[in-house]
Design an enzyme around this catalytic site. Structure first.
Site, PDB file in Angstrom:
ATOM      1  N   ARG A 108       0.887  -1.186   0.000  1.00 51.23           N
ATOM      2  CA  ARG A 108       0.000   0.000   0.000  1.00 51.23           C
ATOM      3  C   ARG A 108       0.907   1.213   0.000  1.00 51.23           C
ATOM      4  O   ARG A 108       1.660   1.432   0.965  1.00 51.23           O
ATOM      5  CB  ARG A 108      -0.917  -0.015   1.221  1.00 51.23           C
ATOM      6  CG  ARG A 108      -1.599   1.309   1.440  1.00 51.23           C
ATOM      7  CD  ARG A 108      -2.752   1.237   2.406  1.00 51.23           C
ATOM      8  NE  ARG A 108      -3.883   0.595   1.776  1.00 51.23           N
ATOM      9  CZ  ARG A 108      -5.133   0.652   2.248  1.00 51.23           C
ATOM     10  NH1 ARG A 108      -5.392   1.317   3.353  1.00 51.23           N
ATOM     11  NH2 ARG A 108      -6.121   0.050   1.617  1.00 51.23           N
ATOM     12  N   HIS A 135      -6.914   0.893  -6.753  1.00 52.53           N
ATOM     13  CA  HIS A 135      -7.179   0.013  -5.607  1.00 52.53           C
ATOM     14  C   HIS A 135      -7.826  -1.285  -6.119  1.00 52.53           C
ATOM     15  O   HIS A 135      -8.996  -1.562  -5.859  1.00 52.53           O
ATOM     16  CB  HIS A 135      -8.110   0.735  -4.622  1.00 52.53           C
ATOM     17  CG  HIS A 135      -8.150   0.135  -3.254  1.00 52.53           C
ATOM     18  ND1 HIS A 135      -7.399  -0.969  -2.880  1.00 52.53           N
ATOM     19  CD2 HIS A 135      -8.866   0.485  -2.147  1.00 52.53           C
ATOM     20  CE1 HIS A 135      -7.653  -1.268  -1.615  1.00 52.53           C
ATOM     21  NE2 HIS A 135      -8.528  -0.411  -1.148  1.00 52.53           N
ATOM     22  N   GLN A 138      -9.789  -3.895  -3.863  1.00 48.87           N
ATOM     23  CA  GLN A 138     -11.111  -3.415  -3.445  1.00 48.87           C
ATOM     24  C   GLN A 138     -12.154  -3.747  -4.510  1.00 48.87           C
ATOM     25  O   GLN A 138     -13.252  -4.213  -4.204  1.00 48.87           O
ATOM     26  CB  GLN A 138     -11.043  -1.894  -3.229  1.00 48.87           C
ATOM     27  CG  GLN A 138     -12.372  -1.282  -2.839  1.00 48.87           C
ATOM     28  CD  GLN A 138     -12.842  -1.753  -1.481  1.00 48.87           C
ATOM     29  OE1 GLN A 138     -12.125  -1.671  -0.499  1.00 48.87           O
ATOM     30  NE2 GLN A 138     -14.066  -2.271  -1.414  1.00 48.87           N
ATOM     31  N   ASP A 230     -17.015   7.027  -2.001  1.00 51.07           N
ATOM     32  CA  ASP A 230     -15.759   6.934  -1.242  1.00 51.07           C
ATOM     33  C   ASP A 230     -15.495   8.324  -0.652  1.00 51.07           C
ATOM     34  O   ASP A 230     -16.139   9.307  -1.060  1.00 51.07           O
ATOM     35  CB  ASP A 230     -14.623   6.497  -2.196  1.00 51.07           C
ATOM     36  CG  ASP A 230     -13.276   6.333  -1.495  1.00 51.07           C
ATOM     37  OD1 ASP A 230     -13.235   6.217  -0.248  1.00 51.07           O
ATOM     38  OD2 ASP A 230     -12.234   6.327  -2.208  1.00 51.07           O
ATOM     39  N   CYS A 270     -16.412   1.666  -0.067  1.00 50.38           N
ATOM     40  CA  CYS A 270     -15.233   0.838   0.229  1.00 50.38           C
ATOM     41  C   CYS A 270     -14.840   0.920   1.705  1.00 50.38           C
ATOM     42  O   CYS A 270     -14.164   0.034   2.205  1.00 50.38           O
ATOM     43  CB  CYS A 270     -14.065   1.255  -0.657  1.00 50.38           C
ATOM     44  SG  CYS A 270     -13.650   3.001  -0.515  1.00 50.38           S
ATOM     45  N   ARG A 298     -13.627  -8.570   0.880  1.00 51.78           N
ATOM     46  CA  ARG A 298     -12.214  -8.282   0.671  1.00 51.78           C
ATOM     47  C   ARG A 298     -11.391  -9.550   0.909  1.00 51.78           C
ATOM     48  O   ARG A 298     -10.475  -9.884   0.159  1.00 51.78           O
ATOM     49  CB  ARG A 298     -11.734  -7.162   1.596  1.00 51.78           C
ATOM     50  CG  ARG A 298     -12.219  -5.760   1.259  1.00 51.78           C
ATOM     51  CD  ARG A 298     -11.660  -5.279  -0.075  1.00 51.78           C
ATOM     52  NE  ARG A 298     -10.212  -5.296  -0.101  1.00 51.78           N
ATOM     53  CZ  ARG A 298      -9.415  -4.333   0.364  1.00 51.78           C
ATOM     54  NH1 ARG A 298      -9.954  -3.225   0.862  1.00 51.78           N
ATOM     55  NH2 ARG A 298      -8.097  -4.427   0.294  1.00 51.78           N
TER      56      ARG A 298
HETATM   57  N1  NVA Z   1      -9.717   6.704  -1.735  1.00 54.41           N
HETATM   58  C1  NVA Z   1      -9.455   6.222  -0.402  1.00 54.41           C
HETATM   59  C2  NVA Z   1      -9.710   4.758  -0.315  1.00 54.41           C
HETATM   60  C3  NVA Z   1      -9.537   4.165   1.066  1.00 54.41           C
HETATM   61  C4  NVA Z   1      -9.775   2.701   1.088  1.00 54.41           C
HETATM   62  C5  NVA Z   1      -8.025   6.551  -0.026  1.00 54.41           C
HETATM   63  O1  NVA Z   1      -7.142   6.394  -0.866  1.00 54.41           O
HETATM   64  O2  NVA Z   1      -7.787   6.979   1.101  1.00 54.41           O
HETATM   65  N1   CP Z   2     -11.241  -0.255   1.886  1.00 48.43           N
HETATM   66  C1   CP Z   2      -9.990  -0.292   2.386  1.00 48.43           C
HETATM   67  O1   CP Z   2      -9.021  -0.481   1.676  1.00 48.43           O
HETATM   68  O2   CP Z   2      -9.932  -0.174   3.725  1.00 48.43           O
HETATM   69  P1   CP Z   2      -8.599   0.040   4.570  1.00 48.43           P
HETATM   70  O3   CP Z   2      -8.048   1.375   4.197  1.00 48.43           O
HETATM   71  O4   CP Z   2      -9.059  -0.011   6.002  1.00 48.43           O
HETATM   72  O5   CP Z   2      -7.638  -1.055   4.259  1.00 48.43           O
END
Ligand code: NVA
Ligand code: CP
Length: 343
Positions: A108, A135, A138, A230, A270, A298
């Site tokens: 990540r 992502h 997801q 989101d 998400c 997930r």
């Molecule tokens: N768009 C959000 C998704 C979190 C799962 C982010 O990148 O923070």
């Molecule tokens: N949806 C998602 O990726 O959640 P987290 O940021 O908690 O991993």
């Protein structure tokens, strides 16, 4: 159609063909429905997943870590303090060194180029667990959830309302690949990448899906089978959060927006959610909200992905042995004859 996912990276939803997405989803449904069999088979026994996190996580970390444990493998969580990509050590060296220890890497990251560079130098598969650009894990869970609630993907219409971000990009690619129409509704200035729009629309032309961007919330939601949102400010954009709140007013999933969608439209998010911003709490708790199934999926979708990438799909549990013929009941011992003469 047979698909070959063994040894592959997953950096973008664009990387997967429609057949590959369907193969992952079919296995995800099987693992979810027959989890005891899969846990028992432990197809990832002896395998280790290295997880690099530059950003916080609940779902991604726990679903990957628990998923690996359930499938007989092991996962190692590495926080930003542990590796400091590009500061303590180069991305190239992290990829090479980790590959000597682990069998698969999930990362990540902020810049998408980091996960691409990890994949370039790693000698094991690399999975994008979220970058600023995409992502994909997801979206595999989202597609699984839509199949469960809507009975299929092709020909369905999904309206994503909010920021044209990483989740929007992966939804556009994933939706286009499986023939699902995707409308992205954003305030002006927050559209998804024009390149993603052009590529997803091109993919959609081959699968019969339309991919478009609109700026009117009611227009975007019209006739939708799925309403998805989101956060307005993603991880790394915290400093913009207040300014964005003003610009995103009216881009919320609530009863008003639902009235424009199909009567049986489902709601996806998400998570994490900022209730009162991109979704109101009441909408998130309606009977048509699938947000917690989506979160659960997930793990199932990623388990399927891991099993296929590790080439372990054939290692499901052996067929249960036929039940042994129940042992014949022991014959009751003859009772002592009644009326025995007293001694
Ligand atoms: N768009 C959000 C998704 C979190 C799962 C982010 O990148 O923070
Ligand atoms: N949806 C998602 O990726 O959640 P987290 O940021 O908690 O991993």
């Amino acid at each position: 159609m047979a698909v070959k996912l063994q040894g592959r990276n997953l950096l973008s939803m664009k990387d997967l063909s429609g057949d590959e997405i369907h193969a992952i989803l079919a296995l995800a449904h099987d693992i979810k429905a027959h989890r005891a069999k899969w846990w028992h088979a432990a197809p990832l026994g002896g395998q280790t997943l290295g997880m690099l996190f530059q950003k916080p996580s609940l779902r991604t970390r726990v679903s990957f870590e628990t998923g690996m444990a359930r499938l007989g493998g092991h996962a190692i969580y590495l926080s930003p303090v542990d590796f400091q990509l590009g500061k303590r050590e180069t991305v190239e060296d992290v990829a090479i060194v980790l590959s000597r220890y682990v069998d698969v890497i999930m990362a990540r990251v902020f810049e998408h180029e980091i996960v691409a560079e990890l994949a370039k130098y790693a000698t094991c598969p690399v999975i994008n667990g979220l970058s600023d650009f995409e992502h994909p894990c997801q979206i595999l869970a989202d597609l699984q959830t839509i199949q469960e609630w809507k009975g299929g993907l092709k020909g369905r219409t999904l309206n994503y309302i909010g920021d044209g971000n990483n989740v929007a990009h992966s939804l556009m690619f994933g939706g286009a690949r499986v023939g699902m129409n995707v409308t992205v509704t954003t305030p002006p200035g927050f559209e998804p990448s024009g390149l993603v729009l052009a590529e997803a629309a091109e993919i959609g032309r081959a699968t019969g899906a339309t991919v478009r961007v609109v700026h009117d919330a009611a227009e975007g939601a019209k006739g939708a089978d799925v309403l998805y949102t989101d956060v307005w400010a993603s991880m790394g954009q915290e400093a913009e959060a207040e300014a964005r709140k003003a610009k995103f007013q009216g881009f919320q999933i609530n009863a008003g927006l639902l009235s424009h969608a199909k009567k049986d439209a489902i709601i996806l998010h998400c998570l994490p959610a900022h209730y009162g911003e991109e979704i109101d709490y009441a909408a998130s708790r309606t009977p048509n909200s699938a947000i917690f199934d989506q979160a659960e999926n997930r793990m199932h979708a990623q388990n399927a992905l891991l099993v296929l990438v590790m080439g372990a799909a054939g290692k499901s549990a052996p067929k249960p042995k036929p039940a042994a013929t129940p042992a014949a009941k022991p014959k009751p011992k003859p009772r002592p004859a009644r009326g025995r003469s007293r001694r």
